[in-house]
Design an enzyme around this catalytic site. Structure first.
Site, PDB file in Angstrom:
ATOM      1  N   CYS A   1       9.777  14.331  24.613  1.00 56.72           N
ATOM      2  CA  CYS A   1       8.690  14.585  24.191  1.00 56.72           C
ATOM      3  C   CYS A   1       8.067  13.633  23.213  1.00 56.72           C
ATOM      4  O   CYS A   1       7.852  12.721  23.211  1.00 56.72           O
ATOM      5  CB  CYS A   1       8.323  16.068  23.836  1.00 56.72           C
ATOM      6  SG  CYS A   1       6.461  16.602  23.674  1.00 56.72           S
TER       7      CYS A   1
ATOM      8  N   ILE B   1       5.040  20.712  26.852  1.00 56.22           N
ATOM      9  CA  ILE B   1       4.137  21.064  25.746  1.00 56.22           C
ATOM     10  C   ILE B   1       3.562  20.129  24.867  1.00 56.22           C
ATOM     11  O   ILE B   1       4.226  19.153  24.190  1.00 56.22           O
ATOM     12  CB  ILE B   1       5.114  22.119  24.720  1.00 56.22           C
ATOM     13  CG1 ILE B   1       5.919  23.062  25.480  1.00 56.22           C
ATOM     14  CG2 ILE B   1       4.186  22.564  23.449  1.00 56.22           C
ATOM     15  CD1 ILE B   1       6.884  23.578  24.487  1.00 56.22           C
TER      16      ILE B   1
ATOM     17  N   HIS C   1      10.691  18.710  27.625  1.00 55.46           N
ATOM     18  CA  HIS C   1      11.597  19.520  26.664  1.00 55.46           C
ATOM     19  C   HIS C   1      12.861  19.987  27.431  1.00 55.46           C
ATOM     20  O   HIS C   1      12.998  21.073  27.910  1.00 55.46           O
ATOM     21  CB  HIS C   1      11.100  20.689  25.984  1.00 55.46           C
ATOM     22  CG  HIS C   1      10.006  20.425  24.810  1.00 55.46           C
ATOM     23  ND1 HIS C   1      10.364  20.119  23.630  1.00 55.46           N
ATOM     24  CD2 HIS C   1       8.449  20.109  24.984  1.00 55.46           C
ATOM     25  CE1 HIS C   1       9.306  19.660  23.023  1.00 55.46           C
ATOM     26  NE2 HIS C   1       8.362  19.649  23.630  1.00 55.46           N
TER      27      HIS C   1
ATOM     28  N   GLU D   1      15.581  20.737  26.458  1.00 51.53           N
ATOM     29  CA  GLU D   1      16.483  21.714  25.575  1.00 51.53           C
ATOM     30  C   GLU D   1      15.920  23.053  25.867  1.00 51.53           C
ATOM     31  O   GLU D   1      16.564  23.994  25.353  1.00 51.53           O
ATOM     32  CB  GLU D   1      16.521  21.279  24.142  1.00 51.53           C
ATOM     33  CG  GLU D   1      15.217  21.461  23.519  1.00 51.53           C
ATOM     34  CD  GLU D   1      14.047  20.738  23.674  1.00 51.53           C
ATOM     35  OE1 GLU D   1      13.129  20.844  23.000  1.00 51.53           O
ATOM     36  OE2 GLU D   1      14.141  19.577  24.568  1.00 51.53           O
TER      37      GLU D   1
END
Length: 197
Positions: free
Chosen positions: A79, A136, A177, A179
């Site tokens: 990101c 996001i 993302h 993670e």
């Protein structure tokens, strides 16, 4: 043993460290140049790219990190981290600089604001099954250089065909993302890239 640092001045540091541990790699939080000197590779997490730029400068980490990447250190940007690695950005602030190294043009907040966040299943040639990605306020890649490999694009919806994962030699970057998914395959892919050098 391979040691992978995580840029720890902003972003999802703990989550990336947990993913690295899951794939059998020692992860270390990196906040200063002395800590950067002790790692073999770096993860640049999601966060806010303009803030990451300013904090890296405030902690005297920007130039050492830029030099290590230019000298061939592997890096994985997610990101905002993708924006930090890009040679060129659109939609950034006038004074925003990047670490560079990744021959792409990235558009900041390309998918819209926080309310436009979404999830999607992506195809990766390296994986047998789709990868569930969380976007996001995500960027996307608008241009790739000749030596940049496109790893994944959005399959459907208004962003269909947009490039969201790339690799350029030792640099890996995703718009999303990894993670936050519970799926450690991309961290494993990066760890194998680092171990293979």
């Amino acid at each position: 043993m391979t040691v992978i640092g995580v840029f720890a001045l902003q972003g999802n540091v703990r989550e990336h460290l947990a993913m690295l541990a899951e794939v059998g790699v020692e992860g270390r939080a990196v906040r200063r140049p002395s800590e950067l000197a002790e790692v073999d590779a770096m993860v640049l997490p999601g966060g806010e790219s303009t803030t990451m730029d300013k904090l890296a400068r405030a902690f005297d980490l920007f130039e050492p990190l830029q030099k290590r990447i230019a000298d061939g250190m592997p890096a994985f940007g997610t990101c905002a981290g993708m924006i930090m690695l890009a040679n060129e950005i659109t939609g950034g602030t006038a004074d925003q600089e990047t670490l560079g190294g990744l021959d792409v043009t990235v558009r900041r907040n390309a998918f819209g604001r926080q309310v436009d966040s979404f999830e999607a299943d992506l195809e990766f040639a390296a994986f047998d099954t789709p990868y569930h990605a969380v976007f996001i306020r995500a960027p996307w890649v608008e241009r790739v250089g000749r030596d940049v490999e496109v790893l994944s694009t959005v399959r459907s919806g208004p962003a269909a065909g947009r490039i969201v994962a790339v690799r350029h030699d030792r640099l890996l970057a995703t718009s999303f993302h990894p993670e936050m998914t519970g799926d450690a395959r991309l961290h494993g892919y990066f760890a194998e890239l680092v171990r293979g050098l």
